[in-house]
Scaffold this motif. Structure first.
Motif, short mmCIF file in Angstrom:
data_model
loop_
_atom_site.label_atom_id
_atom_site.label_comp_id
_atom_site.label_asym_id
_atom_site.label_seq_id
_atom_site.Cartn_x
_atom_site.Cartn_y
_atom_site.Cartn_z
N VAL A 67 0.82 -1.21 0.00
CA VAL A 67 0.00 0.00 0.00
C VAL A 67 0.85 1.26 0.00
O VAL A 67 0.64 2.19 -0.78
N TRP A 97 1.88 0.19 -4.67
CA TRP A 97 0.67 0.41 -5.46
C TRP A 97 0.60 1.85 -5.93
O TRP A 97 0.69 2.79 -5.14
N THR A 100 -1.75 4.43 -4.18
CA THR A 100 -1.68 4.67 -2.73
C THR A 100 -0.29 4.99 -2.21
O THR A 100 -0.16 5.46 -1.08
N ARG A 101 0.76 4.76 -2.99
CA ARG A 101 2.12 4.89 -2.45
C ARG A 101 2.45 6.33 -2.06
O ARG A 101 1.93 7.28 -2.64
N LEU A 143 -7.44 2.69 3.34
CA LEU A 143 -7.16 2.63 1.91
C LEU A 143 -7.67 3.88 1.19
O LEU A 143 -6.96 4.47 0.36
N ARG A 144 -8.86 4.29 1.52
CA ARG A 144 -9.43 5.49 0.90
C ARG A 144 -8.60 6.73 1.23
O ARG A 144 -8.38 7.60 0.38
N PHE A 177 -5.31 6.85 1.87
CA PHE A 177 -4.07 6.85 1.09
C PHE A 177 -4.32 7.26 -0.35
O PHE A 177 -3.52 7.99 -0.95
N ILE A 178 -5.43 6.81 -0.93
CA ILE A 178 -5.77 7.20 -2.30
C ILE A 178 -6.01 8.70 -2.37
O ILE A 178 -5.52 9.39 -3.29
N ARG A 203 -2.68 10.57 -2.10
CA ARG A 203 -1.89 10.40 -3.33
C ARG A 203 -2.43 11.30 -4.45
O ARG A 203 -1.65 11.85 -5.24
#
Length: 269
Positions: A175, A179, A182-183, A228-229, A231-232, A235
Motif C-alpha cells: 500500500v 501500489w 496509494t504509495r 485505503l481510501r 491513502f488514495i 496520493r
C-alpha cells in the motif's frame, strides 16, 4: 526496488509541511507514541505521577532522540521540560529541526550523526528514544550497542519499529510504496526483509544489557476501508499527508502484526 534512504535528505526541508509525505509521521503518530512513552516514564521512573507524567515530573530528564528527523518527538519532550539532544544522519533534516525549534524558543541540541556511531558520551542520557528508525539501519546490532553505551545504568530505551509479517508486507510495502494509487513516494523507503520481529529485537537488546520491559502494538485505529481510501485521497492531492495521519488515528493497539513499540531498561552493571 532498493531502499532509498537519501529521500530524507532530498525531502528533509519538508518535515513540518503537511503536504509532504514525511508529515505522515506527525499528525497522529506523534501523539500516539508520546502518550505511550509518557505512561512508561510514569511507571518506570515515577516521572510526573501527578497528571500522568506531567511536565514537572519530566523536567530535567536527559533525552536522546535517535533518528530525530525534523524533530517531532524531540520538540514534544523539550516542551515537557526535558533536556533533549536529537541525532540524525540527514543534514537537511537536522537543519529543518533546528530552525523549527528555534522558532518556538526550544533549546534542543541537534547533531548530525548515525545510530551506528552516536556523537555522544558514555552514560550521558536518562532516556533514549528511537522511532521509525530500526527498520532502516544496516547494522542493527551496532545501533543497539551504541544506544546502550550512551544510556546511564537504569536508563530507559523507548522504541518502535515495523514487524516482519504478511500483514506488514501488505500495508507498509504494497500500500505505502508499491501500489500506484496509494504509495507515498515513487522510491522505496522500506525493505520487508529489514523489518524486525519482536523476538529478534528482544534478543539484540538483551545481548547489549538492555532488558526488555514490554512490547505492544502500534497501529491505525481506523477501519481498513477508511485507511485505503485515505491513502488514495492523499496520493491524488485531495487531502494532505498531515490530514491522512490524523484520519489514521495511530496509537496503541492490541496487535503487533504491523508495528510495535515498547521499552527496555539498561542493567545496573
Amino acid at each position: 526496488m532498493p531502499v532509498d534512504n537519501e529521500v530524507y535528505e532530498r525531502l528533509g526541508g519538508s518535515w513540518w509541511d503537511e503536504a509532504s509525505p514525511l508529515n505522515l509521521l506527525h499528525g497522529s503518530f506523534t501523539p500516539g507514541r508520546l502518550a505511550y512513552f509518557r505512561e512508561v516514564l510514569a511507571r518506570q521512573l515515577g516521572a510526573g505521577q501527578a497528571g500522568l507524567a506531567g511536565q514537572a515530573g519530566l523536567a530535567g530528564l536527559r533525552v536522546l532522540d535517535i533518528g530525530c528527523g525534523g524533530g517531532f518527538l524531540a520538540e514534544e519532550f523539550a516542551a515537557l521540560g526535558c533536556q533533549v539532544t536529537g541525532v540524525d544522519p540527514s543534514a537537511a533534516s537536522i537543519g529543518t529541526a533546528r530552525a523549527h525549534a528555534a522558532g518556538l524558543g526550544l533549546g534542543i541540541d541537534y547533531r548530525v550523526g548515525a545510530g551506528e556511531e552516536l556523537p555522544a558520551a558514555d552514560a550521558a542520557f536518562d532516556v533514549a528514544c528511537c522511532c521509525d528508525v530500526l527498520e532502516h539501519v544496516r547494522d542493527l546490532d551496532r545501533v543497539i550497542s551504541e544506544t546502550a553505551r550512551v544510556l546511564k545504568p537504569g536508563g530507559l530505551y523507548l522504541f518502535d519499529t515495523i514487524n516482519r509479517t504478511l500483514v506488514s508486507k501488505l500495508l507498509a510495502i504494497k500500500v505505502m510504496q508499491e501500489w500506484r494509487l496509494t504509495r507515498l513516494t515513487d522510491v522505496a523507503i522500506h525493505d520487508w526483509d529489514m523489518f524486525i520481529t519482536p523476538g529478534e529485537l528482544g534478543a539484540v537488546l538483551e545481548r547489549h544489557g538492555l532488558v526488555p520491559g514490554e512490547m505492544t502494538g502500534l497501529g491505525t485505529r481506523a477501519k481498513p476501508y477508511a485507511v485505503l481510501r485515505g491513502f488514495i485521497s492523499a496520493r491524488r492531492g485531495r487531502i494532505t499527508y498531515g490530514e491522512l495521519s490524523r484520519r489514521l488515528d495511530v496509537g496503541r493497539v492490541g496487535s503487533t502484526a504491523v508495528s510495535y513499540m515498547g521499552f527496555a531498561t539498561k542493567t545496573e552493571r
